[in-house]
Design a protein around this motif. Structure first.
Motif, PDB file in Angstrom:
ATOM      1  N   ASN A  77      46.434  -5.545 -41.182  1.00 31.16           N
ATOM      2  CA  ASN A  77      45.486  -6.693 -41.325  1.00 31.16           C
ATOM      3  C   ASN A  77      45.104  -7.692 -40.284  1.00 31.16           C
ATOM      4  OD1 ASN A  77      45.438  -6.130 -44.208  1.00 31.16           O
ATOM      5  ND2 ASN A  77      47.193  -7.260 -44.756  1.00 31.16           N
ATOM      6  N   ILE A  78      43.850  -7.889 -40.066  1.00 32.61           N
ATOM      7  CA  ILE A  78      43.484  -8.834 -38.999  1.00 32.61           C
ATOM      8  C   ILE A  78      42.838 -10.068 -39.570  1.00 32.61           C
ATOM      9  CG2 ILE A  78      42.227  -9.378 -37.072  1.00 32.61           C
ATOM     10  CD1 ILE A  78      42.164  -6.331 -36.318  1.00 32.61           C
ATOM     11  N   TYR A  79      43.517 -11.209 -39.128  1.00 32.61           N
ATOM     12  CA  TYR A  79      43.149 -12.669 -39.586  1.00 32.61           C
ATOM     13  C   TYR A  79      42.421 -13.526 -38.642  1.00 32.61           C
ATOM     14  CZ  TYR A  79      46.264 -11.682 -43.479  1.00 32.61           C
ATOM     15  OH  TYR A  79      47.105 -11.170 -44.596  1.00 32.61           O
ATOM     16  N   TYR A  80      41.514 -14.318 -39.128  1.00 30.45           N
ATOM     17  CA  TYR A  80      41.117 -15.386 -38.235  1.00 30.45           C
ATOM     18  C   TYR A  80      41.758 -16.608 -38.266  1.00 30.45           C
ATOM     19  CZ  TYR A  80      36.261 -12.828 -38.387  1.00 30.45           C
ATOM     20  OH  TYR A  80      35.447 -11.800 -38.228  1.00 30.45           O
ATOM     21  N   ASN A  81      41.934 -17.240 -37.028  1.00 31.62           N
ATOM     22  CA  ASN A  81      42.650 -18.459 -36.964  1.00 31.62           C
ATOM     23  C   ASN A  81      41.694 -19.208 -36.804  1.00 31.62           C
ATOM     24  OD1 ASN A  81      45.375 -17.431 -37.679  1.00 31.62           O
ATOM     25  ND2 ASN A  81      45.813 -17.290 -35.441  1.00 31.62           N
TER      26      ASN A  81
ATOM     27  N   TYR B 241      38.247 -26.850 -33.003  1.00 34.85           N
ATOM     28  CA  TYR B 241      39.124 -27.170 -32.027  1.00 34.85           C
ATOM     29  C   TYR B 241      39.906 -26.007 -31.354  1.00 34.85           C
ATOM     30  CZ  TYR B 241      39.211 -31.944 -33.993  1.00 34.85           C
ATOM     31  OH  TYR B 241      39.083 -33.056 -34.436  1.00 34.85           O
ATOM     32  N   ALA B 242      39.874 -24.781 -32.351  1.00 36.50           N
ATOM     33  CA  ALA B 242      40.639 -23.577 -31.666  1.00 36.50           C
ATOM     34  C   ALA B 242      39.924 -22.456 -32.663  1.00 36.50           C
ATOM     35  CB  ALA B 242      41.925 -23.591 -31.657  1.00 36.50           C
ATOM     36  N   VAL B 243      39.906 -21.193 -31.942  1.00 39.61           N
ATOM     37  CA  VAL B 243      39.882 -20.048 -33.102  1.00 39.61           C
ATOM     38  C   VAL B 243      40.754 -18.973 -32.345  1.00 39.61           C
ATOM     39  CG1 VAL B 243      37.919 -19.154 -31.541  1.00 39.61           C
ATOM     40  CG2 VAL B 243      37.887 -18.568 -34.169  1.00 39.61           C
ATOM     41  N   GLY B 244      41.063 -18.115 -32.921  1.00 34.72           N
ATOM     42  CA  GLY B 244      41.952 -17.028 -32.673  1.00 34.72           C
ATOM     43  C   GLY B 244      42.043 -15.809 -33.758  1.00 34.72           C
ATOM     44  N   ILE B 245      42.809 -14.878 -33.358  1.00 31.93           N
ATOM     45  CA  ILE B 245      43.147 -13.661 -34.350  1.00 31.93           C
ATOM     46  C   ILE B 245      44.737 -13.705 -34.562  1.00 31.93           C
ATOM     47  CG2 ILE B 245      41.140 -12.541 -33.786  1.00 31.93           C
ATOM     48  CD1 ILE B 245      42.854 -10.376 -32.432  1.00 31.93           C
ATOM     49  N   LYS B 246      45.163 -12.950 -35.532  1.00 34.80           N
ATOM     50  CA  LYS B 246      46.395 -12.584 -36.097  1.00 34.80           C
ATOM     51  C   LYS B 246      46.449 -11.233 -36.388  1.00 34.80           C
ATOM     52  CE  LYS B 246      50.311 -13.425 -39.205  1.00 34.80           C
ATOM     53  NZ  LYS B 246      50.522 -14.375 -40.504  1.00 34.80           N
ATOM     54  N   VAL B 247      47.348 -10.319 -35.965  1.00 35.40           N
ATOM     55  CA  VAL B 247      47.272  -8.802 -36.212  1.00 35.40           C
ATOM     56  C   VAL B 247      48.665  -8.690 -36.790  1.00 35.40           C
ATOM     57  CG1 VAL B 247      47.102  -6.544 -35.776  1.00 35.40           C
ATOM     58  CG2 VAL B 247      45.666  -8.232 -34.549  1.00 35.40           C
ATOM     59  N   GLU B 248      48.791  -8.106 -38.276  1.00 34.69           N
ATOM     60  CA  GLU B 248      49.890  -8.009 -38.611  1.00 34.69           C
ATOM     61  C   GLU B 248      49.877  -6.457 -39.306  1.00 34.69           C
ATOM     62  OE1 GLU B 248      50.718 -11.126 -41.483  1.00 34.69           O
ATOM     63  OE2 GLU B 248      49.561  -9.958 -43.146  1.00 34.69           O
ATOM     64  N   LYS B 249      50.951  -5.816 -39.504  1.00 30.21           N
ATOM     65  CA  LYS B 249      51.269  -4.711 -40.363  1.00 30.21           C
ATOM     66  C   LYS B 249      51.036  -4.953 -41.590  1.00 30.21           C
ATOM     67  CE  LYS B 249      54.617  -2.701 -37.394  1.00 30.21           C
ATOM     68  NZ  LYS B 249      55.964  -1.933 -37.341  1.00 30.21           N
ATOM     69  N   ALA B 250      50.154  -4.378 -42.405  1.00 27.48           N
ATOM     70  CA  ALA B 250      49.732  -4.712 -43.993  1.00 27.48           C
ATOM     71  C   ALA B 250      50.989  -4.224 -44.709  1.00 27.48           C
ATOM     72  CB  ALA B 250      48.730  -3.916 -44.240  1.00 27.48           C
TER      73      ALA B 250
ATOM     74  N   ILE C 185      31.121 -16.075 -38.333  1.00 24.08           N
ATOM     75  CA  ILE C 185      31.549 -15.348 -36.954  1.00 24.08           C
ATOM     76  C   ILE C 185      31.219 -14.074 -36.788  1.00 24.08           C
ATOM     77  CG2 ILE C 185      33.703 -14.721 -35.851  1.00 24.08           C
ATOM     78  CD1 ILE C 185      34.941 -17.157 -36.944  1.00 24.08           C
ATOM     79  N   ASN C 186      30.726 -13.805 -35.991  1.00 21.87           N
ATOM     80  CA  ASN C 186      30.153 -12.252 -35.604  1.00 21.87           C
ATOM     81  C   ASN C 186      31.570 -11.588 -34.610  1.00 21.87           C
ATOM     82  OD1 ASN C 186      28.248 -10.495 -36.105  1.00 21.87           O
ATOM     83  ND2 ASN C 186      26.694 -11.861 -34.603  1.00 21.87           N
ATOM     84  N   TYR C 187      32.244 -10.504 -35.092  1.00 20.34           N
ATOM     85  CA  TYR C 187      33.226 -10.296 -34.400  1.00 20.34           C
ATOM     86  C   TYR C 187      32.797  -8.671 -33.859  1.00 20.34           C
ATOM     87  CZ  TYR C 187      34.466  -6.425 -37.853  1.00 20.34           C
ATOM     88  OH  TYR C 187      34.590  -5.330 -38.615  1.00 20.34           O
ATOM     89  N   SER C 188      33.540  -8.326 -33.063  1.00 18.33           N
ATOM     90  CA  SER C 188      33.364  -6.741 -32.599  1.00 18.33           C
ATOM     91  C   SER C 188      34.748  -6.257 -32.164  1.00 18.33           C
ATOM     92  CB  SER C 188      32.375  -6.616 -31.329  1.00 18.33           C
ATOM     93  OG  SER C 188      32.731  -7.210 -30.352  1.00 18.33           O
ATOM     94  N   LEU C 189      35.401  -5.238 -32.615  1.00 18.02           N
ATOM     95  CA  LEU C 189      36.294  -4.647 -32.393  1.00 18.02           C
ATOM     96  C   LEU C 189      36.028  -3.176 -31.399  1.00 18.02           C
ATOM     97  CD1 LEU C 189      39.472  -4.620 -32.671  1.00 18.02           C
ATOM     98  CD2 LEU C 189      38.944  -3.164 -35.007  1.00 18.02           C
ATOM     99  N   GLU C 190      36.743  -3.170 -30.302  1.00 12.06           N
ATOM    100  CA  GLU C 190      36.706  -2.153 -29.403  1.00 12.06           C
ATOM    101  C   GLU C 190      37.938  -1.406 -28.857  1.00 12.06           C
ATOM    102  OE1 GLU C 190      34.931  -4.037 -25.952  1.00 12.06           O
ATOM    103  OE2 GLU C 190      33.357  -4.382 -26.906  1.00 12.06           O
TER     104      GLU C 190
ATOM    105  N   ALA D  74      40.073 -11.073 -42.080  1.00 13.27           N
ATOM    106  CA  ALA D  74      39.048 -10.696 -41.472  1.00 13.27           C
ATOM    107  C   ALA D  74      38.589  -9.046 -41.792  1.00 13.27           C
ATOM    108  CB  ALA D  74      38.697 -10.787 -39.782  1.00 13.27           C
ATOM    109  N   LEU D  75      39.775  -8.392 -41.519  1.00 10.92           N
ATOM    110  CA  LEU D  75      39.861  -6.810 -41.687  1.00 10.92           C
ATOM    111  C   LEU D  75      41.141  -6.623 -42.541  1.00 10.92           C
ATOM    112  CD1 LEU D  75      38.771  -5.819 -38.142  1.00 10.92           C
ATOM    113  CD2 LEU D  75      37.311  -5.745 -40.308  1.00 10.92           C
ATOM    114  N   GLU D  76      40.955  -5.686 -43.413  1.00  7.81           N
ATOM    115  CA  GLU D  76      42.204  -5.434 -44.500  1.00  7.81           C
ATOM    116  C   GLU D  76      42.371  -3.966 -44.442  1.00  7.81           C
ATOM    117  OE1 GLU D  76      43.874  -6.828 -48.744  1.00  7.81           O
ATOM    118  OE2 GLU D  76      41.439  -6.388 -48.462  1.00  7.81           O
ATOM    119  N   ASN D  77      43.840  -3.751 -44.082  1.00  7.78           N
ATOM    120  CA  ASN D  77      44.280  -2.325 -44.472  1.00  7.78           C
ATOM    121  C   ASN D  77      43.478  -1.180 -43.459  1.00  7.78           C
ATOM    122  OD1 ASN D  77      46.368  -2.765 -46.164  1.00  7.78           O
ATOM    123  ND2 ASN D  77      44.985  -3.000 -47.875  1.00  7.78           N
TER     124      ASN D  77
END
Length: 163
Positions: A59-63, A150-159, A77-82, A121-124
């Motif tokens: 899972n990927i989350y927006y912070n 103030y800030a933006v980021g991502i968190k990636v975790e195992k589902a 938010i427009n995202y792109s994953l490469e 943002a993105l699940e499983n």
């Protein structure tokens, strides 16, 4: 006095994201601070993270950290994953509510003027290969500067295996 305020802001941001990151499934978390408390449309934060397992869903989350005076109820938010070679894996435009449309109450958590949001943002998703991946975030609010971000980021975790 402004210097002290910025230091307190930074400490609160670190504390929130550190506490929210205590999940053992987390493999990556990073945030990009906007020192002037505004996200310029020309600023596209990039986050590089490593995937070591292809048989696991992630899972990927927006912070998102914003102030109470943020001028909208939502954020686009427009995202792109490469992948490692720069090949586009996916991209999309996400519309997320930061404030309840009816009550105007923040949907985040925080202290004082700052609110923190962690939004899925993105699940499983599964990656076809191991290696480095890059996620780019672009604010799409049609403003040169999106004030009170103030800030933006991502968190990636195992589902979770057992949702």
């Amino acid at each position: 006095m402004n210097h002290w305020h910025l230091s307190l802001s930074s400490l609160l941001c670190i504390a929130f994201f550190s506490l929210s990151a205590c999940n053992g499934n987390r493999i990556f978390e990073e945030n990009h601070d906007f020192p002037a408390h505004g996200w310029e449309s020309s600023t596209v934060p990039e986050f590089d993270f490593e995937i070591k397992e292809t048989d696991v869903a992630y899972n990927i989350y927006y912070n998102i950290r914003n102030g109470h005076n943020y001028p909208f109820q939502n954020i686009y938010i427009n995202y792109s994953l490469e992948d490692t070679l720069g090949n586009l894996i996916s991209k999309d435009l996400h519309n997320m509510n930061l404030f309840d449309p009816r009550s105007g109450k923040s949907q985040g958590s925080g202290i004082g003027d700052m609110q923190d949001h962690q939004i899925l943002a993105l699940e499983n998703i599964k990656f076809d290969s191991v290696g480095l991946f890059r996620m780019k975030l672009h604010q799409y609010m049609r403003r040169d500067t999106l004030k009170e971000v103030y800030a933006v980021g991502i968190k990636v975790e195992k589902a979770d295996e057992n949702p």
